[in-house]
Motif scaffolding. Structure first.
Motif, PDB file in Angstrom:
ATOM      1  N   ALA A 151      17.606   2.511 -11.261  1.00  0.00           N
ATOM      2  CA  ALA A 151      16.601   1.615 -10.695  1.00  0.00           C
ATOM      3  C   ALA A 151      16.013   2.157  -9.391  1.00  0.00           C
ATOM      4  O   ALA A 151      15.110   1.551  -8.826  1.00  0.00           O
ATOM      5  CB  ALA A 151      17.211   0.238 -10.447  1.00  0.00           C
ATOM      6  N   GLY A 152      16.559   3.294  -8.915  1.00  0.00           N
ATOM      7  CA  GLY A 152      15.965   3.947  -7.757  1.00  0.00           C
ATOM      8  C   GLY A 152      16.777   3.930  -6.486  1.00  0.00           C
ATOM      9  O   GLY A 152      16.294   4.382  -5.441  1.00  0.00           O
ATOM     10  N   ILE A 153      18.021   3.418  -6.523  1.00  0.00           N
ATOM     11  CA  ILE A 153      18.843   3.433  -5.314  1.00  0.00           C
ATOM     12  C   ILE A 153      19.463   4.820  -5.165  1.00  0.00           C
ATOM     13  O   ILE A 153      20.314   5.228  -5.966  1.00  0.00           O
ATOM     14  CB  ILE A 153      19.944   2.357  -5.365  1.00  0.00           C
ATOM     15  N   ALA A 154      18.995   5.567  -4.161  1.00  0.00           N
ATOM     16  CA  ALA A 154      19.529   6.909  -3.917  1.00  0.00           C
ATOM     17  C   ALA A 154      20.991   6.796  -3.497  1.00  0.00           C
ATOM     18  O   ALA A 154      21.352   5.894  -2.738  1.00  0.00           O
ATOM     19  CB  ALA A 154      18.719   7.599  -2.827  1.00  0.00           C
ATOM     20  N   THR A 155      21.835   7.711  -3.988  1.00  0.00           N
ATOM     21  CA  THR A 155      23.271   7.629  -3.713  1.00  0.00           C
ATOM     22  C   THR A 155      23.835   9.016  -3.429  1.00  0.00           C
ATOM     23  O   THR A 155      23.577   9.956  -4.180  1.00  0.00           O
ATOM     24  CB  THR A 155      24.024   7.003  -4.903  1.00  0.00           C
ATOM     25  N   VAL A 156      24.601   9.104  -2.341  1.00  0.00           N
ATOM     26  CA  VAL A 156      25.290  10.343  -1.981  1.00  0.00           C
ATOM     27  C   VAL A 156      26.767  10.012  -1.790  1.00  0.00           C
ATOM     28  O   VAL A 156      27.108   9.050  -1.103  1.00  0.00           O
ATOM     29  CB  VAL A 156      24.721  10.965  -0.693  1.00  0.00           C
ATOM     30  N   PHE A 157      27.631  10.809  -2.411  1.00  0.00           N
ATOM     31  CA  PHE A 157      29.071  10.633  -2.260  1.00  0.00           C
ATOM     32  C   PHE A 157      29.591  11.625  -1.214  1.00  0.00           C
ATOM     33  O   PHE A 157      29.139  12.760  -1.156  1.00  0.00           O
ATOM     34  CB  PHE A 157      29.778  10.816  -3.598  1.00  0.00           C
ATOM     35  N   VAL A 158      30.547  11.162  -0.424  1.00  0.00           N
ATOM     36  CA  VAL A 158      31.010  11.934   0.730  1.00  0.00           C
ATOM     37  C   VAL A 158      32.529  12.055   0.709  1.00  0.00           C
ATOM     38  O   VAL A 158      33.234  11.106   0.344  1.00  0.00           O
ATOM     39  CB  VAL A 158      30.554  11.262   2.042  1.00  0.00           C
ATOM     40  N   ASP A 159      33.025  13.233   1.104  1.00  0.00           N
ATOM     41  CA  ASP A 159      34.445  13.510   1.281  1.00  0.00           C
ATOM     42  C   ASP A 159      35.181  13.704  -0.040  1.00  0.00           C
ATOM     43  O   ASP A 159      36.136  14.464  -0.106  1.00  0.00           O
ATOM     44  CB  ASP A 159      35.110  12.404   2.107  1.00  0.00           C
ATOM     45  N   ARG A 160      34.730  13.015  -1.082  1.00  0.00           N
ATOM     46  CA  ARG A 160      35.329  13.123  -2.405  1.00  0.00           C
ATOM     47  C   ARG A 160      34.222  13.068  -3.445  1.00  0.00           C
ATOM     48  O   ARG A 160      33.206  12.383  -3.231  1.00  0.00           O
ATOM     49  CB  ARG A 160      36.313  11.973  -2.647  1.00  0.00           C
ATOM     50  N   PRO A 161      34.389  13.722  -4.586  1.00  0.00           N
ATOM     51  CA  PRO A 161      33.322  13.706  -5.590  1.00  0.00           C
ATOM     52  C   PRO A 161      33.169  12.341  -6.248  1.00  0.00           C
ATOM     53  O   PRO A 161      34.102  11.525  -6.267  1.00  0.00           O
ATOM     54  CB  PRO A 161      33.794  14.744  -6.624  1.00  0.00           C
ATOM     55  N   ALA A 162      31.982  12.114  -6.813  1.00  0.00           N
ATOM     56  CA  ALA A 162      31.772  10.926  -7.632  1.00  0.00           C
ATOM     57  C   ALA A 162      32.561  11.058  -8.929  1.00  0.00           C
ATOM     58  O   ALA A 162      32.847  12.164  -9.391  1.00  0.00           O
ATOM     59  CB  ALA A 162      30.286  10.769  -7.940  1.00  0.00           C
ATOM     60  N   GLY A 163      32.890   9.922  -9.501  1.00  0.00           N
ATOM     61  CA  GLY A 163      33.628   9.942 -10.762  1.00  0.00           C
ATOM     62  C   GLY A 163      32.746   9.566 -11.941  1.00  0.00           C
ATOM     63  O   GLY A 163      32.219   8.451 -12.009  1.00  0.00           O
ATOM     64  N   ARG A 164      32.518  10.512 -12.838  1.00  0.00           N
ATOM     65  CA  ARG A 164      31.852  10.290 -14.116  1.00  0.00           C
ATOM     66  C   ARG A 164      30.382   9.909 -13.985  1.00  0.00           C
ATOM     67  O   ARG A 164      29.801   9.309 -14.890  1.00  0.00           O
ATOM     68  CB  ARG A 164      32.620   9.242 -14.937  1.00  0.00           C
ATOM     69  N   VAL A 165      29.755  10.257 -12.865  1.00  0.00           N
ATOM     70  CA  VAL A 165      28.301  10.161 -12.718  1.00  0.00           C
ATOM     71  C   VAL A 165      27.818  11.413 -12.001  1.00  0.00           C
ATOM     72  O   VAL A 165      28.574  12.049 -11.262  1.00  0.00           O
ATOM     73  CB  VAL A 165      27.855   8.906 -11.923  1.00  0.00           C
ATOM     74  N   ASP A 166      26.562  11.770 -12.232  1.00  0.00           N
ATOM     75  CA  ASP A 166      25.963  12.917 -11.546  1.00  0.00           C
ATOM     76  C   ASP A 166      25.257  12.419 -10.290  1.00  0.00           C
ATOM     77  O   ASP A 166      24.352  11.582 -10.366  1.00  0.00           O
ATOM     78  CB  ASP A 166      24.950  13.622 -12.460  1.00  0.00           C
TER      79      ASP A 166
END
Length: 342
Positions: A151-166
């Protein structure tokens, strides 16, 4: 004579409106709107009267309608592991500085290392229409975020990787830092080195354990099970682990602590020990320079700043594939990691 009952004026729900400002200033509603939104077409004298009315009433602009028109709230969410952890102070401040430079408000909260609470907090921020999210993951499955990201919410993961999403992620080099710290102890003559780290489900804990194993393997040292302890970082658990490693016929002669909270407890235990034990900690801690504690330092402010810059590039329309940024760590020798085996 009948008594007139007077109801106390409510402290809530009676915020002054633009109509109130217009009535006090003796101008039309459109004139107030122009002043509030810094639009042209108002004489200096009228603008002064409107501003005086705003100041007298304590009027604050309600941005809800503007949000609906523009589709942007000029706000981002930051989900941390623990607001009390010293690592997250400079990280959060750096994110806030970047957000302010882009005219955005930062809203943050803590997951308390609980995946369910993380999801609840993230979705609550999405419901409040934040434009973007910076998340330090507690869980390892973030597919719940896919509809929000689409829907357009930009997302950045920090310190640890995201799980099962790019998604974009910004990490410190936990593996390389731990490998360097343990190799430093080996270079000072240690062959029995203990590792006390965080819970094994946490990415940084497993990466630092992997770096510990790599350094000892490269030195031809076979790791003993009794040298390794992973688990919660509460002081009682860490104290018990360190005391166990320091006891027995062949105790460890050095310790590598997996994060700042472990290091603090390890320092307290070693201060009570009757022999000198070498120590290298991952993460810098307050007063480490005065206490002479050798650390592997990660730049928390750089991590936060890099994550926020990636987020705002996404919000500005950057369409490149998800990026993984890994920032280097730095060994800071201060004495505790340079002690020879007792």
């Amino acid at each position: 004579m009948a008594e007139t009952t007077r109801h106390p004026e409510s402290r809530y729900g009676n915020r002054p409106t633009m109509k109130d400002v217009a009535a006090r200033a003796g101008v039309g509603l459109k004139t107030v709107s122009r002043v509030v939104n810094s639009e042209p077409g108002v004489t200096p004298d009228t603008e002064r009267r409107v501003q005086e009315a705003i100041d007298a009433l304590g009027f604050r602009r309600n941005d809800s309608a503007r949000v609906l028109r523009k589709g942007r709230t000029a706000s981002i969410g930051l989900v941390l592991e623990d607001l009390a952890d010293p690592f997250y102070g400079p990280l959060s401040r750096a994110v806030e500085e970047v957000a302010r430079a882009h005219g955005a408000l930062l809203i943050n909260g803590s997951s308390a290392e609980d995946p369910d609470r993380e999801q609840e907090l993230v979705l609550a921020l999405c419901a409040r229409r934040v434009d973007g999210l910076i998340v330090i993951p507690a869980g390892d499955d973030h597919r719940y975020l896919e509809p929000e990201m689409k829907a357009g919410i930009a997302t950045v993961f920090v310190d640890r990787p995201a799980g099962r999403v790019d998604a974009d992620m910004v990490l410190s080099d936990s593996f390389g830092g731990a490998r360097e710290g343990v190799a430093h102890l080996v270079a000072h003559g240690h062959r029995r080195i203990g590792f006390v780290g965080d819970q094994p489900r946490i990415h940084t804990a497993t990466e630092r354990l992997r770096g510990y194993h790599a350094a000892l393997t490269e030195a031809g040292i076979e790791v003993q099970d009794s040298w390794v302890s992973l688990g919660p970082t509460d002081p009682d658990r860490v104290r018990a682990a360190v005391e166990t490693m320091l006891s027995g016929p062949e105790p460890v002669t050095a310790l590598f602590s997996g994060n700042n909270r472990v290091t603090v407890t390890a320092v307290r235990v070693l201060a009570e020990c009757d022999r000198r034990i070498a120590l290298v900690g991952f993460d810098d801690i307050e007063l480490a320079d005065l206490l002479g504690i050798t650390v592997i330092s990660q730049d928390a402010a750089a991590v936060g700043r890099t994550a926020a810059e990636h987020l705002f590039r996404r919000l500005d329309g950057a369409g490149h594939p998800p990026a993984r940024v890994e920032l280097p760590t730095r060994l800071i020798p201060r004495g505790s990691g340079e002690l020879p085996p007792a």
